[in-house]
Design a protein around this motif. Structure first.
Motif, PDB file in Angstrom:
ATOM      1  N   ALA A  91       0.828  -1.214   0.000  1.00  0.00           N
ATOM      2  CA  ALA A  91       0.000   0.000   0.000  1.00  0.00           C
ATOM      3  C   ALA A  91       0.858   1.258   0.000  1.00  0.00           C
ATOM      4  O   ALA A  91       0.565   2.224  -0.719  1.00  0.00           O
ATOM      5  N   ALA A  92       1.927   1.258   0.804  1.00  0.00           N
ATOM      6  CA  ALA A  92       2.798   2.434   0.894  1.00  0.00           C
ATOM      7  C   ALA A  92       3.534   2.675  -0.431  1.00  0.00           C
ATOM      8  O   ALA A  92       3.669   3.820  -0.877  1.00  0.00           O
ATOM      9  N   LEU A  93       4.013   1.621  -1.062  1.00  0.00           N
ATOM     10  CA  LEU A  93       4.722   1.755  -2.338  1.00  0.00           C
ATOM     11  C   LEU A  93       3.762   2.199  -3.443  1.00  0.00           C
ATOM     12  O   LEU A  93       4.108   3.041  -4.281  1.00  0.00           O
ATOM     13  N   ASP A  94       2.553   1.632  -3.427  1.00  0.00           N
ATOM     14  CA  ASP A  94       1.541   2.053  -4.413  1.00  0.00           C
ATOM     15  C   ASP A  94       1.249   3.545  -4.270  1.00  0.00           C
ATOM     16  O   ASP A  94       1.161   4.272  -5.259  1.00  0.00           O
ATOM     17  N   LYS A  95       1.090   3.985  -3.032  1.00  0.00           N
ATOM     18  CA  LYS A  95       0.743   5.377  -2.780  1.00  0.00           C
ATOM     19  C   LYS A  95       1.854   6.324  -3.223  1.00  0.00           C
ATOM     20  O   LYS A  95       1.600   7.438  -3.685  1.00  0.00           O
ATOM     21  N   ALA A  96       3.098   5.867  -3.093  1.00  0.00           N
ATOM     22  CA  ALA A  96       4.231   6.699  -3.489  1.00  0.00           C
ATOM     23  C   ALA A  96       4.542   6.600  -4.979  1.00  0.00           C
ATOM     24  O   ALA A  96       5.393   7.332  -5.479  1.00  0.00           O
ATOM     25  N   GLY A  97       3.858   5.709  -5.678  1.00  0.00           N
ATOM     26  CA  GLY A  97       4.099   5.567  -7.111  1.00  0.00           C
ATOM     27  C   GLY A  97       5.354   4.789  -7.436  1.00  0.00           C
ATOM     28  O   GLY A  97       5.937   4.947  -8.520  1.00  0.00           O
ATOM     29  N   ILE A  98       5.794   3.936  -6.514  1.00  0.00           N
ATOM     30  CA  ILE A  98       7.003   3.131  -6.719  1.00  0.00           C
ATOM     31  C   ILE A  98       6.605   1.773  -7.276  1.00  0.00           C
ATOM     32  O   ILE A  98       5.780   1.066  -6.691  1.00  0.00           O
ATOM     33  N   ASP A 347       5.078  -3.220  15.223  1.00  0.00           N
ATOM     34  CA  ASP A 347       4.329  -2.314  14.357  1.00  0.00           C
ATOM     35  C   ASP A 347       4.603  -2.584  12.878  1.00  0.00           C
ATOM     36  O   ASP A 347       5.547  -2.060  12.297  1.00  0.00           O
ATOM     37  N   ALA A 348       3.728  -3.394  12.255  1.00  0.00           N
ATOM     38  CA  ALA A 348       3.904  -3.742  10.842  1.00  0.00           C
ATOM     39  C   ALA A 348       3.791  -2.516   9.941  1.00  0.00           C
ATOM     40  O   ALA A 348       4.581  -2.341   9.006  1.00  0.00           O
ATOM     41  N   GLU A 349       2.810  -1.658  10.206  1.00  0.00           N
ATOM     42  CA  GLU A 349       2.614  -0.473   9.382  1.00  0.00           C
ATOM     43  C   GLU A 349       3.783   0.501   9.529  1.00  0.00           C
ATOM     44  O   GLU A 349       4.254   1.086   8.550  1.00  0.00           O
ATOM     45  N   GLY A 350       4.268   0.658  10.774  1.00  0.00           N
ATOM     46  CA  GLY A 350       5.417   1.535  10.996  1.00  0.00           C
ATOM     47  C   GLY A 350       6.650   1.028  10.272  1.00  0.00           C
ATOM     48  O   GLY A 350       7.420   1.818   9.692  1.00  0.00           O
ATOM     49  N   MET A 351       6.849  -0.285  10.287  1.00  0.00           N
ATOM     50  CA  MET A 351       7.985  -0.864   9.570  1.00  0.00           C
ATOM     51  C   MET A 351       7.844  -0.650   8.066  1.00  0.00           C
ATOM     52  O   MET A 351       8.797  -0.245   7.381  1.00  0.00           O
ATOM     53  N   ALA A 352       6.645  -0.895   7.542  1.00  0.00           N
ATOM     54  CA  ALA A 352       6.410  -0.740   6.104  1.00  0.00           C
ATOM     55  C   ALA A 352       6.612   0.699   5.649  1.00  0.00           C
ATOM     56  O   ALA A 352       7.254   0.957   4.620  1.00  0.00           O
ATOM     57  N   ASN A 353       6.088   1.657   6.405  1.00  0.00           N
ATOM     58  CA  ASN A 353       6.225   3.066   6.025  1.00  0.00           C
ATOM     59  C   ASN A 353       7.682   3.522   6.066  1.00  0.00           C
ATOM     60  O   ASN A 353       8.111   4.326   5.230  1.00  0.00           O
TER      61      ASN A 353
END
Length: 394
Positions: A91-98, A347-353
């Motif tokens: 989700a984070a990579l998609d949002k950043a356009g990577i 924190d999975a989301e914190g690690m991913a971000n």
């Protein structure tokens, strides 16, 4: 102007500047001409700055889009916590356009190393690696050598890689946790719970709590630390309260733990172990296991399944306290239902971000840790994502 490397952060700046740039642009009919002129100049200045930021956002987005595909390698898709990291990172990579390609190494280091070689041959821009074999430095060194030969950045995450290996390459970092802290926090949480509920937990009334420890994997730094400190720190709390230390249920087991032989930290392994234990260790035999400590939530949930099959940890039944690590959704649900007692949030989301931010930094040639909370950065090689206790009361 300095390039903005986080598209999301920059976009947020644009929004905030637009919102507060000139306040209400409508002028009062009674406003002096010079005040109106000054307000107009301020608005123009704000608009110009907003245009600059917008250009920077567009430039950063273009850089990320033009950077090519990155490769994300997971030790296995089958791990519940890793699956949550994967979902958040996608989700984070998609949002950043990577652009990215995920790989499932299926708990095989040979497979993962081959996947790294394949990704490099395809022209990957960056490697994000959840290492399979963290028991020695060899696998990580091999991946570093393959990446370094092509000047490809590497972000290792979750499964520990030594400082020596990471620091040997100026385009490598590790994103993980202070894994010893998870064991310390779990031990403290267990000790405090037992002190408050000692007589209820001590089913046979012998003044000592009998426990089982489920270790995820031999040679894994996280498993080793959690196994050690989960028990040791609980004992410290108990002894400070004048209680006896924990007693491993099987006196003949000098390791004082049971390991998942498949190295998967799995619910199935814990269920199988626990069912075997309960066939011999029971209230009827006056030697019932009175506490379960698990190195992750999957094994905790697996032990709960076996306990429920034996009539425990159900509504209206005796509850054997079960503690895990990760704070997965399943564990949170079990804690809410009263079938599990506590866990340590990883924190999975914190690690991913954080991984996504560092990825953007590498792809846009920014400082490695730009946009990362400085309090979590260790030297020039590592970021630790904080843990937190979870008992459902937060």
């Amino acid at each position: 102007m300095k390039k903005l490397v986080s598209v999301l952060l920059a976009a947020g700046l644009v929004a905030s500047m637009t919102a507060c740039g000139g306040g209400d642009k409508k002028e009062s009919a009674a406003a002096p001409a010079e005040t109106t002129a000054a307000a107009a100049e301020t608005t123009k200045a704000d608009e110009k700055e907003t245009e600059k930021v917008t250009e920077a956002v567009t430039e950063a987005a273009k850089d990320l889009a033009d950077a090519g595909e990155i490769s994300v390698l997971y030790y296995t898709y089958g791990d519940t916590y890793i699956s949550s990291v994967r979902s958040a990172l996608d989700a984070a990579l998609d949002k950043a356009g990577i652009k990215y390609q995920d790989y499932d190494s299926n708990n095989s280091q040979t497979t993962q190393t081959e996947q790294v070689s394949t990704a490099i041959a395809k022209g990957t821009s960056l490697l994000v690696v959840n290492l399979v074999d963290s028991g020695s430095d060899d696998a990580a060194k091999n991946i570093i050598e393959l990446a370094k030969a092509q000047s490809i950045p590497v972000i290792f995450f979750n499964r520990s890689v030594s400082e020596e290996v990471v620091s040997a390459y100026d385009k490598a970092v590790f994103v993980g946790t202070d894994y010893e802290m998870a064991g310390h926090m779990q031990g403290e949480m267990i000790g405090e719970y037992l002190v408050e509920n000692y007589d209820t937990v001590d089913l046979n009334g012998d003044g000592q709590i009998s426990y089982v420890m489920f270790k995820g994997q031999e040679g894994n730094a996280e498993a080793i630390a959690r196994t050690q400190f989960g028990q040791e720190d609980a004992d410290k709390v108990l002894e400070a309260a004048g209680k006896k230390p924990l007693a491993f249920y099987d006196a003949s087991n000098t390791n004082k733990y049971l390991v998942d032989q498949g190295g998967l930290w799995s619910a199935a392994a814990a269920t199988e172990y626990m069912q075997t234990i309960l066939s011999q260790y029971s209230e009827a035999n006056n030697n019932m296991v009175e506490l379960v400590i698990a190195n992750n939530d999957e094994m905790a949930i697996g032990s709960v399944t076996a306990l429920q099959n034996a009539g425990y940890n159900k509504e209206g039944a005796t509850v054997i306290p079960v503690f895990g690590v990760d704070a997965t959704d399943a564990a949170k649900d079990a804690i809410a239902a009263g079938t599990m007692t506590g866990t340590i949030k990883q924190d999975a989301e914190g690690m991913a971000n954080t991984i996504a931010q560092i990825t953007a930094n590498y792809l846009t040639s920014a400082e490695t840790f730009e946009g990362v909370d400085a309090a979590n950065v260790v030297g020039t090689w590592r970021v630790n994502i904080p843990y937190a206790m979870y008992t459902g009361e937060e």
